[in-house]
Design a protein around this motif. Sequence first.
Motif, short mmCIF file in Angstrom:
data_model
loop_
_atom_site.label_atom_id
_atom_site.label_comp_id
_atom_site.label_asym_id
_atom_site.label_seq_id
_atom_site.Cartn_x
_atom_site.Cartn_y
_atom_site.Cartn_z
N ARG A 175 40.10 38.65 32.68
CA ARG A 175 40.61 37.40 32.07
C ARG A 175 39.48 36.50 31.60
O ARG A 175 39.63 35.74 30.64
N ALA A 232 43.83 40.65 43.34
CA ALA A 232 43.76 39.25 43.76
C ALA A 232 44.13 39.16 45.23
O ALA A 232 44.78 40.05 45.77
N ALA A 262 41.45 45.80 39.07
CA ALA A 262 41.75 44.36 39.14
C ALA A 262 42.59 44.08 40.38
O ALA A 262 43.46 44.88 40.75
N PRO A 303 37.31 50.48 49.00
CA PRO A 303 35.97 49.95 49.31
C PRO A 303 35.99 49.27 50.69
O PRO A 303 37.05 48.87 51.17
N SER A 346 42.79 49.20 49.53
CA SER A 346 42.14 48.45 50.60
C SER A 346 42.53 49.06 51.93
O SER A 346 43.60 49.68 52.05
N LEU A 353 46.78 40.75 33.19
CA LEU A 353 47.44 42.06 33.32
C LEU A 353 48.90 41.95 33.74
O LEU A 353 49.63 42.94 33.71
N1 LIG Z 1 35.77 42.64 47.87
C1 LIG Z 1 36.33 43.25 48.88
O1 LIG Z 1 36.02 42.97 50.06
C2 LIG Z 1 37.38 44.30 48.65
C3 LIG Z 1 37.74 45.13 49.72
C4 LIG Z 1 38.73 46.10 49.51
C5 LIG Z 1 39.33 46.20 48.27
N2 LIG Z 1 38.96 45.38 47.25
C6 LIG Z 1 39.61 45.52 45.95
O2 LIG Z 1 38.62 45.73 44.96
C7 LIG Z 1 39.12 45.32 43.68
C8 LIG Z 1 38.09 44.46 42.96
O3 LIG Z 1 37.93 43.24 43.67
P1 LIG Z 1 36.56 42.43 43.73
O4 LIG Z 1 36.13 42.44 45.13
O5 LIG Z 1 35.62 42.88 42.67
O6 LIG Z 1 37.12 40.96 43.43
P2 LIG Z 1 36.76 39.92 42.25
O7 LIG Z 1 35.30 39.78 42.09
O8 LIG Z 1 37.55 38.70 42.57
O9 LIG Z 1 37.34 40.63 40.96
C9 LIG Z 1 38.73 40.71 40.73
C10 LIG Z 1 38.95 41.18 39.32
O10 LIG Z 1 40.36 41.30 39.07
C11 LIG Z 1 40.66 40.57 37.89
N3 LIG Z 1 42.02 40.01 37.95
C12 LIG Z 1 42.61 39.37 38.97
N4 LIG Z 1 43.85 39.00 38.64
C13 LIG Z 1 44.04 39.43 37.35
C14 LIG Z 1 45.11 39.33 36.42
N5 LIG Z 1 46.29 38.74 36.74
N6 LIG Z 1 44.94 39.86 35.20
C15 LIG Z 1 43.79 40.46 34.86
N7 LIG Z 1 42.74 40.58 35.68
C16 LIG Z 1 42.87 40.07 36.92
C17 LIG Z 1 39.64 39.44 37.84
O11 LIG Z 1 39.57 38.94 36.52
P3 LIG Z 1 38.94 37.49 36.17
O12 LIG Z 1 37.82 37.24 37.15
O13 LIG Z 1 38.45 37.69 34.79
O14 LIG Z 1 40.04 36.51 36.32
C18 LIG Z 1 38.40 40.19 38.28
O15 LIG Z 1 37.87 40.91 37.20
C19 LIG Z 1 40.45 44.57 43.98
O16 LIG Z 1 41.53 45.44 43.73
C20 LIG Z 1 40.37 44.29 45.48
O17 LIG Z 1 41.63 44.18 46.08
C21 LIG Z 1 37.99 44.43 47.41
#
Ligand SMILES: NC(=O)c1ccc[n+]([C@@H]2O[C@H](COP(=O)([O-])OP(=O)(O)OC[C@H]3O[C@@H](n4cnc5c(N)ncnc54)[C@H](OP(=O)(O)O)[C@@H]3O)[C@@H](O)[C@H]2O)c1
Length: 262
Positions: free
Chosen positions: A37, A89, A87, A181, A138, A61
């Motif tokens: 976004r 949240a 992606a 992850p 997750s 999305l």
């Molecule tokens: N970080 C962790 O500890 C962790 C652990 C397990 C799993 N995960 C998973 O890993 C994935 C990536 O997360 P991350 O840690 O990199 O978090 P992040 O830095 O917050 O990135 C989230 C991404 O999802 C996009 N997004 C969220 N809502 C959206 C929407 N409605 N439409 C389009 N794009 C949307 C955001 O876009 P914008 O920023 O452009 O809005 C951003 O690019 C997620 O599925 C998360 O659940 C993360």
Amino acid sequence: MTQRRWKLVLTGASGGIGQALAVALAPRCEWLVLAGRNAAPLAALRERLGPDRAHVVCGDLTQEATLAQLEALARRLGGCNLLVNNAGANDFHAFATQDADALRGLLDTNLLAPMLLTQRLLPQLRAQAPAQVVNVGSLFAYLGYPGFAGYCASKAGLRGFTQALRRELADTGVDVRHFIPRATRTAINRGAVEAMNAEMGVPVDSPEDAARQLLAFLDGGGWERKPGFKEALLVLVNQLLPSVPDRAIRGQLPVIRKHLPE
Ligand SMILES: NC(=O)c1ccc[n+]([C@@H]2O[C@H](COP(=O)([O-])OP(=O)(O)OC[C@H]3O[C@@H](n4cnc5c(N)ncnc54)[C@H](OP(=O)(O)O)[C@@H]3O)[C@@H](O)[C@H]2O)c1
């Protein structure tokens, strides 16, 4: 053996894990479609990876128009053979007082959007087979945790979808897989979750670690990757003897409540 060149659609490319993933995957890609976004990090990423190969779709999305744009762009580029539904949240909050729109948003973003995008891209993926869909899940798909009721529900749903579709497409050359992850230092955990993880001594990976692990997963076998032995054991104990994590997590409630927005 020559390595397969990916024609990649990557969601969440503006986020922590997504940016690291785009950089790590780019050398293996014929082209990349980067979705998010927030326009600024996507534009910077495109510049870094080469504007001739890297393309950007900026949009929400949860909106059909964004999904349609992604489908049309990937089709114009010849069809994708790798979709990474990354992606996601989170809304760390006490469930009793959690906003209904926030809950809908979690399910729309983490579950429905990857399902609908996968459905739209399936004709391309089948035509480009062998192809892969990787859904970024997750540990909370397996392990219900206080403050994450909506997130856990969405990620458990994503895991169920992944396994069902994987079996449905078993004879098509489209492999559907689940990548988990470890806790990773990104914006999704900023604030209360980060503080709680720090107080509990939860190990946290860098986005680059997560990207390296996903790259290895793409080349390896197995339908799912859990972050490590400890996490795999925790999942097993949670399935076989749920009263053990019940007791352990109950013991953590005072720390969780200290950080949990009510
Ligand atoms: N970080 C962790 O500890 C962790 C652990 C397990 C799993 N995960 C998973 O890993 C994935 C990536 O997360 P991350 O840690 O990199 O978090 P992040 O830095 O917050 O990135 C989230 C991404 O999802 C996009 N997004 C969220 N809502 C959206 C929407 N409605 N439409 C389009 N794009 C949307 C955001 O876009 P914008 O920023 O452009 O809005 C951003 O690019 C997620 O599925 C998360 O659940 C993360």
